[in-house]
Design a protein around this motif. Structure first.
Motif, PDB file in Angstrom:
ATOM      1  N   GLU A  14      -6.632   5.785   7.579  1.00 63.89           N
ATOM      2  CA  GLU A  14      -7.953   5.396   7.087  1.00 63.89           C
ATOM      3  C   GLU A  14      -8.298   6.077   5.761  1.00 63.89           C
TER       4      GLU A  14
ATOM      5  N   GLU B 254      -6.507   4.496   3.096  1.00 58.78           N
ATOM      6  CA  GLU B 254      -7.053   3.167   2.850  1.00 58.78           C
ATOM      7  C   GLU B 254      -8.351   3.268   2.035  1.00 58.78           C
TER       8      GLU B 254
ATOM      9  N   GLU C 219      -7.970   3.718  -1.386  1.00 56.00           N
ATOM     10  CA  GLU C 219      -7.168   2.613  -1.938  1.00 56.00           C
ATOM     11  C   GLU C 219      -5.806   3.086  -2.439  1.00 56.00           C
TER      12      GLU C 219
ATOM     13  N   LEU D 128      -3.075   2.810  -0.344  1.00 54.02           N
ATOM     14  CA  LEU D 128      -2.002   2.133   0.399  1.00 54.02           C
ATOM     15  C   LEU D 128      -1.627   0.802  -0.235  1.00 54.02           C
TER      16      LEU D 128
ATOM     17  N   LYS E 283       3.476  -0.188   4.933  1.00 53.33           N
ATOM     18  CA  LYS E 283       2.458   0.406   4.059  1.00 53.33           C
ATOM     19  C   LYS E 283       2.990   1.686   3.422  1.00 53.33           C
TER      20      LYS E 283
END
Ligand code: ARG
Length: 564
Positions: free
Chosen positions: A269, A272, A275, A277, A284
């Motif tokens: 998370e 993610e 940003e 990944l 990923k």
């Protein structure tokens, strides 16, 4: 006392405008020959600033030195050469060691700061390899050296107890496993299953599929997979713990890779949200192009997380739990790239503490110049090596000192000590060739040689039969070999600091070999216990030497038997 530093401080009085104490200390040399003095300060670097010939500067400096530390000062060309007042240095250093005892050489560089040390970290269901031995003993020595320098080390055994290989192992066990065999010879049997899996999988691609499926089951928490996995883990740990007990090494944490299973989602998370990944072949990854590193794989296409993901979770957890000042990873050089990636990803997440992660690499243990491979089953079992070495030590004692008390304890200290020292005496980055004969050698530059030297010193002290060791008010030097010994004892605090800065226990190992050699030379030349005026001085010197040898051995994780 640190004579170099003392000399630097004395020089600084005159050189304040040009250099600081540390710079001066860095310039001080040891003359090639003792005829030129004990320490020398070269004046070249001052010439430009002072617009004077270095020779002239040296003359000026030497005229203005006034200290009882020196008995003679000479100018030779551009050098200020000083001859130490040996009696005074001798007296100061021996009384310092005898009063500080094992805390001689300690410092407070760390000021209580925490250092986490990721070390040992073997993989469950596989033999405890020589590589893991290296990580264990290097990590342990680095922890001891940090503690000596005022840090609070936290030793973490990051067990390799998760990953696709456990899917393969379960598949292999389901095909060919026998419960009784695993119980009796856990790791040998699990290894045999793992090797067989790879052999069979060459012609049977279905096996690889099964392995992946079992791992998926494991990641999803299915009962059969989970219970087999915990059983393999538990049985393996029993075997590892036997080895740690033999080495006398404990951990502050044994949170291994599986410990982070419930902490992975939040890592993904985090990445993610920032940003970071990128999809690549439906996996990923974090791209690390700017850092000129290959992408760091975070999640596979089937959703399985990876070694790197678990290390990210572990780094975050350690920072939160321990608020470390430094976080060390004592792991072989083959993982250099992995740790570069780990650090780079944490830096992309903008954690300022990421710069405090350090990979402490080390060379491989080779056999006939080649890497030992677990997959092919070419493995030396560490436990066998330890037992072999202890039994050789036992034979040795039987031959040399059959009436010794606690024979088996001493054999243990010596046998294990030989192996530990063999590993630590070379600079850690070098590869070492594995040879049982070398590892269990007791003569030459070995651990047992140092232990034996210390036992000899202890036996002299027993014979001298002193309740307390008197420090004479002023030593008189009679022999060069005494002075050589004192100069080494003086170096010990500096050696510890260098070992700390370079994460290099071999500096301590080399130092205690030198000290042992100097002591044996002294012992050969001088009748220590003969009844003359210097007897108390010599006894004090022997006591100080034994204190430093014992402490040096302790910093490497070794015992110092008082009788051998
Ligand atoms: N288990 C790994 C291996 O044997 C070593 C783990 C090192 N520590 C870490 N945090 N990655 O290769």
């Amino acid at each position: 006392m640190n004579v170099k530093n003392n000399f630097a401080k004395i020089l600084w009085e005159q050189l304040k405008d040009d250099l600081d104490v540390q710079e001066i200390e860095g310039l001080i040399e040891k003359p090639k020959h003792t005829d030129f003095g004990d320490l020398a300060f070269p004046c070249f670097s001052l010439a430009a600033k002072r617009k004077m010939a270095p020779q002239k500067i040296a003359e000026q400096i030497s005229k203005n030195i006034n200290s009882s530390l020196f008995e003679k000062i000479e100018v030779v060309g551009p050098y200020v050469n000083v001859f130490l007042n040996k009696s005074q240095v001798f007296t100061t250093i021996i009384s310092e060691i005898l009063s500080k005892k094992e805390s001689y050489g300690s410092n407070n560089i760390g000021k209580g700061e925490v250092v986490t040390i990721d070390m040992s970290s073997p993989n469950i269901a596989k033999p405890f390899s020589m590589g893991h031995l290296r990580s264990t003993v290097i990590g342990n020595a680095i922890a001891l050296i940090h503690a000596k320098c005022g840090f609070k080390p936290i030793k973490i055994n990051h067990l390799g107890d998760w990953g696709t290989q456990f899917g393969k192992l379960i598949a292999a066990y389901k095909h060919w496993g026998v419960e009784e065999k695993v119980k009796q010879k856990t790791i040998q049997e699990l290894l045999a299953l793992y090797v067989k899996f790879h052999e069979e999988a060459e012609n049977n691609k279905q096996l690889e599929v099964e392995g992946r499926e079992w791992f998926k089951q494991l990641e999803d928490g299915h009962e059969e997979a989970t219970s087999l996995w915990s059983w393999f883990r538990e049985e393996s740990l029993k075997e590892f713990n036997r080895i740690y007990e033999m080495l006398n090494i404990q951990f502050d944490s044994t949170a291994g890779e599986a410990f982070y299973n419930d902490k992975m989602e939040s890592v993904v998370e985090l990445l993610e949200n920032k940003e970071l990944l990128t999809e690549s072949d439906s996996a990923k990854v974090v791209l690390l192009e700017d850092e000129q590193l290959p992408p760091c794989l975070i999640k596979k296409s089937d959703g399985a997380t990876l070694y790197a993901t678990r290390d990210l979770a572990a780094a975050l957890y350690r920072q939160q739990t321990y608020q470390f000042a430094k976080s060390l990873y004592v792991v072989g050089n083959e993982q250099t790239l992995h740790f570069k990636q780990l650090k780079a990803v944490l830096q992309k997440l903008e954690y300022d503490w990421a710069s405090n992660l350090h990979h402490i690499g080390f060379g491989m243990m080779l056999k006939d110049g080649k890497k030992m491979s677990t997959r092919k089953g070419e493995v030396v079992f560490l436990e066998d090596v330890l037992r072999e070495s202890i039994s050789l030590a036992q034979d040795n004692i039987e031959k040399k000192n059959p009436t010794l008390e606690n024979k088996s304890q001493v054999a243990h200290m010596v046998g294990v000590g030989a192996i530990v020292f063999h590993d630590l005496k070379n600079y850690r980055m070098n590869d070492i060739d594995f040879s049982l004969e070398d590892i269990t050698r007791f003569e030459g530059e070995t651990g047992p040689y140092v232990q034996y030297t210390n036992a000899r010193a202890c036996s002299i002290l027993r014979k001298a039969n002193r309740e307390t060791i008197q420090t004479p008010t002023l030593f008189t030097l009679r022999h060069d070999s005494e002075w050589e010994l004192v100069m080494l004892l003086l170096e010990f605090p500096t050696v510890i600091q260098h070992a700390l800065q370079k994460y290099d226990p071999s500096l301590v190992a080399k130092f205690i070999v030198d000290l042992a050699q100097a002591f044996n030379k002294y012992y050969g030349e001088v009748k220590i216990l003969s009844d003359d005026e210097q007897k108390e001085e010599r006894i004090a010197l022997v006591a100080a030497t034994s204190t430093v040898l014992t402490e040096g051995l302790r910093l490497l994780g070794m015992k110092a038997p008082i009788q051998m």
